[in-house]
Write an enzyme that holds these catalytic residues in place. Structure first.
Site, PDB file in Angstrom:
ATOM      1  CG  ASP A  96      -2.203   0.485   1.010  1.00 43.72           C
ATOM      2  OD1 ASP A  96      -2.404   1.515   0.470  1.00 43.72           O
ATOM      3  OD2 ASP A  96      -3.301  -0.378   1.653  1.00 43.72           O
ATOM      4  CG  ASP A 197      -4.588   5.745   0.882  1.00 48.83           C
ATOM      5  OD1 ASP A 197      -5.614   4.938   0.892  1.00 48.83           O
ATOM      6  OD2 ASP A 197      -4.396   7.068   1.314  1.00 48.83           O
ATOM      7  CD  GLU A 249      -8.942   4.352  -1.225  1.00 46.40           C
ATOM      8  OE1 GLU A 249      -9.556   3.741  -0.456  1.00 46.40           O
ATOM      9  OE2 GLU A 249      -8.019   5.071  -1.075  1.00 46.40           O
ATOM     10  CG  HIS A 323      -8.838  -1.382   5.087  1.00 46.94           C
ATOM     11  ND1 HIS A 323      -8.735  -1.238   3.463  1.00 46.94           N
ATOM     12  CD2 HIS A 323      -8.425   0.187   5.419  1.00 46.94           C
ATOM     13  CE1 HIS A 323      -8.347  -0.078   3.286  1.00 46.94           C
ATOM     14  NE2 HIS A 323      -7.934   0.638   4.169  1.00 46.94           N
ATOM     15  CG  ASP A 324     -11.310   2.389   4.165  1.00 44.52           C
ATOM     16  OD1 ASP A 324     -10.631   2.502   5.229  1.00 44.52           O
ATOM     17  OD2 ASP A 324     -10.752   2.809   3.351  1.00 44.52           O
TER      18      ASP A 324
END
Ligand SMILES: O=P(O)(O)OC[C@H]1O[C@H](O[C@H]2O[C@H](CO)[C@@H](O)[C@H](O)[C@H]2O)[C@H](O)[C@@H](O)[C@@H]1O
Length: 550
Positions: A96, A197, A249, A323-324
């Protein structure tokens, strides 16, 4: 560019995956220990959320040193050994990269605070407007305003996320050079993939102005210069290799930009995550509300992205969990009464669409949202900010906790449920976030339900590798306005794959068009056993089924 259409990515949230040293936080050794599990599942790539040195205000998305390993997660030896062992299992690592912002504890920000002009130019610093208002009226995505005072100067720094996550100024070529060095550092360490990200918000407008909507997204999201930056990032780093997979993302993006980011001719990224389909339970567009999900809207959005990206030569990352996000089975199904059906149906819906499927830890065993009643059981900074804002709005404690239980990012961050021992076999210590209450029945060793779901995922992954139609077929929806079934057809040459997914518990039927019903149908996979295709096809609770047609 790497051929990745046959691949499946697994996302492990290191903090919650497996703890080997008893400090209650998952670690790299824990990830290594579980590689045989992932290899058995059949995944090709393992995306790890940030494990770099960080104060952990946003669970590692506040990076204080990009080329380090936080001792919380392990050592360099652990990392090298993880890469080596993963390779033995045929699994590549995807890291990430959080390049939009750094932690305010990063050396660059600290030097900027100490007065070094070079580093002040790394960030977005502005003075108050003439009327004394903040440099712009933009909001932080984690609540409150997007500007905070820069030390004891008369300047303010921009933070689109937490107050401890300062946005970098990508307009400064020195910043871009520093970040390319970071990516190249990890490429040299043997990493084969990157997840970037919120990479589509790096290109802030040159002149920062108040936004008409008081939020500001249009001043920094998908701006024309973002594509130039991503192309440059590609050319200076991963684009120099032919086997690297990248996923961006993309916050609040559009199909038009999604195509630009992921069409290989533009040399930007391999694929993108978009999020519109995960906002279909936002009342009036507001996340911190509860509302039954809008099924027709979910289908409309997935369809729009399937068709649009295909037409423009783009590529979707396919996912319902990360994870969000709240757990998809708690959100779009009934894991209480139909645990296996719900999880397998949602998995099949995603895995047979056109794109690359991502599995978030625990979905392959049917993990659900926990039922934590107390705000103190939550750790996430966004959740705590939302709690305060909802209080200020006058909602009752019960109303607030209902919303938080449905929407907090911690709903998916609870520790991985390995077995029915204390703390679900995640740690011998005290977990940093409580384990969900249902770990005795939902865990990787439970033969009843979890194992059935796991085996179904395994089969979906295997089928992708065996059938080019799953990897490359065109997509077309059937009866998009059907109130309970998401049906679609994939086509490659003279073969078709008919996929029927029923999203509700009450039985319902769908009419199969004559040109499909008249073809020779072979059952491929389903969650209620082998069946014949009929022109009026009745489906049971959360049933999913796929037929190959010739
Ligand atoms: O909801 P969107 O505006 O479309 O944005 C997508 C996600 O963006 C943010 O996620 C990522 O960046 C955060 C800051 O680094 C980090 O906290 C998060 O874990 C990252 O995945 C946002 O926080 C998510 O809620 C959005 O879904």
């Amino acid at each position: 560019m790497a051929n990745f259409h046959d691949k499946v990515v697994y996302q492990a949230y290191p903090k919650s995956f497996k703890d080997t040293d008893g400090n209650g936080v998952g670690d790299l050794k824990g990830v290594k220990e579980k590689l045989p599990y992932l290899a058995d599942l059949g995944v090709d790539m393992l995306w790890l959320n940030p494990f770099y040195i960080s104060p952990q205000n946003d669970n590692g998305y506040d990076v204080a040193d990009y080329t380090s390993i936080d001792p919380l997660f392990g050592t360099w030896e652990d990392f090298d050994s993880l890469v080596e062992e993963a390779n033995k299992h045929g699994i590549d690592l995807m890291l990430d990269m959080v390049l939009n912002h750094t932690s305010t504890e990063h050396e660059w920000f600290q030097k900027a605070l100490a007065g070094e002009e070079k580093y002040q130019d790394y960030y977005i610093l502005r003075e108050l407007q003439e009327d004394g208002s903040l440099p712009t009226n933009w909001e932080s995505k984690f609540g409150g305003k997007a500007w905070s005072k820069f030390g004891d100067t008369d300047k303010y720094y921009l933070h689109l996320y937490d107050v401890t996550q300062a946005d970098l100024d990508w307009r400064n070529p020195e910043v871009r050079e520093e970040l390319y060095k970071v990516v190249n550092f990890w490429l040299e360490k043997g990493v084969k993939g990157f997840r970037f990200d919120v990479i589509n918000v790096i290109g802030k407008d040159e002149e920062l102005k108040d936004a008409d909507d008081g939020v500001g997204k249009s001043h920094y999201t998908d701006t024309p210069i973002v594509h130039e930056y991503i192309h440059e990032l590609n050319q200076r780093t991963y684009g120099q290799y032919d086997d690297i997979i990248t996923v961006g993302e993309m916050s609040s993006t559009t199909v038009e930009h999604g195509i630009k980011y992921s069409n290989p001719d533009r040399e930007e990224m391999s694929m993108i995550f978009s999020f519109h389909h995960l906002k279909v339970d936002y009342k009036e567009g507001e996340k911190w509300t509860t509302m039954p999900f809008d099924f027709l809207e979910l289908k409309r959005i997935l369809d729009e992205w399937q068709v649009g990206m295909d037409e423009g030569g783009g590529w979707n990352a396919l996912f319902l969990n990360n994870h969000d996000q709240p757990r998809a089975n708690s959100r779009f199904g009934d894991p209480e009464n139909y645990p296996v059906e719900t999880s397998t149906m949602l998995a099949q819906t995603i895995h047979f669409l056109r794109g690359t499927p991502y599995i978030y830890q625990g979905e392959e065993i049917g993990m659900t949202n926990p039922d934590f009643d107390d705000i103190d059981d939550y750790v996430d900074v966004e959740t705590h900010n939302a709690y305060k804002e909802l209080k200020e709005k006058g909602l009752s404690e019960d109303e607030i906790m209902d919303i938080i239980k449905a929407k907090s990012r911690d709903t998916s961050r609870t520790p991985m449920q390995w077995d029915d021992s204390k703390h679900a076999g995640f740690t011998d210590g005290e977990p940093w976030l409580k384990v969900a209450e249902n770990y005795k029945t939902i865990n990787t060793e439970n033969e009843e339900n979890s194992r059935k779901i796991y085996n179904y995922y395994k089969e979906l992954i295997r089928l992708r590798k065996e059938y080019p139609i799953i990897q490359e077929g065109d997509y077309e929806a059937l009866e998009l306005d059907h109130p309970s079934i998401f049906a679609y057809v994939r086509t490659l040459d003279n073969e078709k794959l008919l996929v029927l997914n029923h999203f509700y518990a009450e039985e319902d039927s769908i009419t199969i068009p004559d040109e499909l019903a008249e073809m020779n149908a072979t059952y491929l996979i389903g969650n209620s056993g082998e069946r014949q295709l009929e022109s009026s096809f009745k489906m049971g609770p959360y049933e999913t089924i796929a037929f190959l047609l010739k």
